[in-house]
Design a protein around this motif. Structure first.
Motif, PDB file in Angstrom:
ATOM      1  N   GLN A  17       0.827  -1.205   0.000  1.00 35.00           N
ATOM      2  CA  GLN A  17       0.000   0.000   0.000  1.00 35.00           C
ATOM      3  C   GLN A  17       0.862   1.256   0.000  1.00 35.00           C
ATOM      4  OE1 GLN A  17      -2.379  -0.737   3.490  1.00 35.00           O
ATOM      5  NE2 GLN A  17      -3.956  -1.881   2.354  1.00 35.00           N
ATOM      6  N   VAL A  47       2.274   1.742  -3.533  1.00 30.79           N
ATOM      7  CA  VAL A  47       1.270   2.315  -4.440  1.00 30.79           C
ATOM      8  C   VAL A  47       1.094   3.796  -4.163  1.00 30.79           C
ATOM      9  CG1 VAL A  47      -1.169   2.304  -5.055  1.00 30.79           C
ATOM     10  CG2 VAL A  47       0.071   0.127  -4.832  1.00 30.79           C
ATOM     11  N   GLN A  56       1.515   7.243  -6.734  1.00 29.92           N
ATOM     12  CA  GLN A  56       0.325   7.906  -7.220  1.00 29.92           C
ATOM     13  C   GLN A  56       0.649   9.349  -7.636  1.00 29.92           C
ATOM     14  OE1 GLN A  56      -2.451   7.486  -3.986  1.00 29.92           O
ATOM     15  NE2 GLN A  56      -3.299   5.587  -4.826  1.00 29.92           N
TER      16      GLN A  56
END
Length: 256
Positions: free
Chosen positions: A247, A250, A254
């Motif tokens: 997580q 990611v 972003q």
């Protein structure tokens, strides 16, 4: 627990020992902590560090002020700095008198100072975490059979979860029957690594020995702790850490 049988010496007090279960055993007072005002009852609470003469374990004796004594001792000096003033009065009294502790304290109760217990791995389900904590606390006070029963409950719940999550491999009713049969099936199907299988051999069959005849010793309980801790890490902690790391990865990529 209140004490009604206090030694006349200012350096000792008599209680039932919560560790060795000796009745009315003398505790030697080794020190006194800075007193604190309990705002619920507006009384000063002292903490006396005391050691059992029988088993040498320690307790903290909470002593509540005798208001009449301190009113007489303080006189016009009663002020907002009650803790420091009261402590000096007690120390001066200890140095100059040998009387019943009831002269300066109105009541006494104690809490055992418990040894540290092993904290559980991270990211456990709350049910498993609470069971592990209970087992660890039992082990820290040498309750080996109770600790063993609770560690095995962790293993029972966790191995059932593993079996349920791999039902596509068609475990039989016998495979699901006990902790040991589940572990055997789990290792045979390579769901957990073989190094854990070696560690699992330190666990006595089924927990029946602890449940039925109370035969666990310290080594048995610590073997259970080691295996349970590592198993819980593999099943719950490591996957969650990987998930959290993914997580973060990611999130870092972003577009702002």
């Amino acid at each position: 627990m209140l004490s009604k049988n206090l030694n006349k010496s200012i350096n000792s007090i008599v209680f039932d020992c919560p560790y060795c279960n000796a009745n009315k055993i003398t505790f030697d007072i080794k020190g006194i902590n800075n007193p604190q005002l309990d705002r619920n009852n507006n009384k000063i609470h002292f903490q006396l560090f005391a050691v059992c003469r029988s088993c040498k374990n320690a307790i903290t004796v909470n002593a509540i002020e005798n208001e009449e004594f301190f009113k007489m001792a303080l006189g016009d000096k009663l002020n907002n700095d009650r803790g420091t003033t009261y402590l000096q009065i007690v120390l001066n009294y200890f140095n100059e008198h040998e009387r019943d502790l009831h002269t300066i304290f109105s009541s006494f109760f104690y809490n055992p100072i418990l040894p540290s217990s092993t904290q559980p791995p991270e990211h456990l389900p709350s049910e498993i975490e609470n069971i592990f904590l209970e087992a660890s606390k039992c082990l820290s006070v040498n309750c080996y059979n109770a600790a063993g029963a609770m560690f095995r409950l962790c293993l029972d719940i966790t191995t059932k979860k593993i079996i349920d999550n791999h039902s596509n491999k068609n475990p039989t009713a016998n495979d699901k029957k006990t902790i040991h049969s589940r572990l055997k099936w789990i290792f045979e199907n390579e769901i957990l690594p073989s190094d854990l299988e070696d560690l699992s051999r330190g666990i006595k069959d089924d927990g029946n020995d602890a449940a039925h005849d109370g035969s666990l010793n310290k080594d048995d309980a610590e073997d259970l702790l080691d295996f349970t801790y590592i198993l819980l890490e593999r099943v719950y902690t490591e996957p969650e850490r990987v998930k959290i790391a993914a997580q973060r990865r990611v999130a870092r990529r972003q577009t702002p």
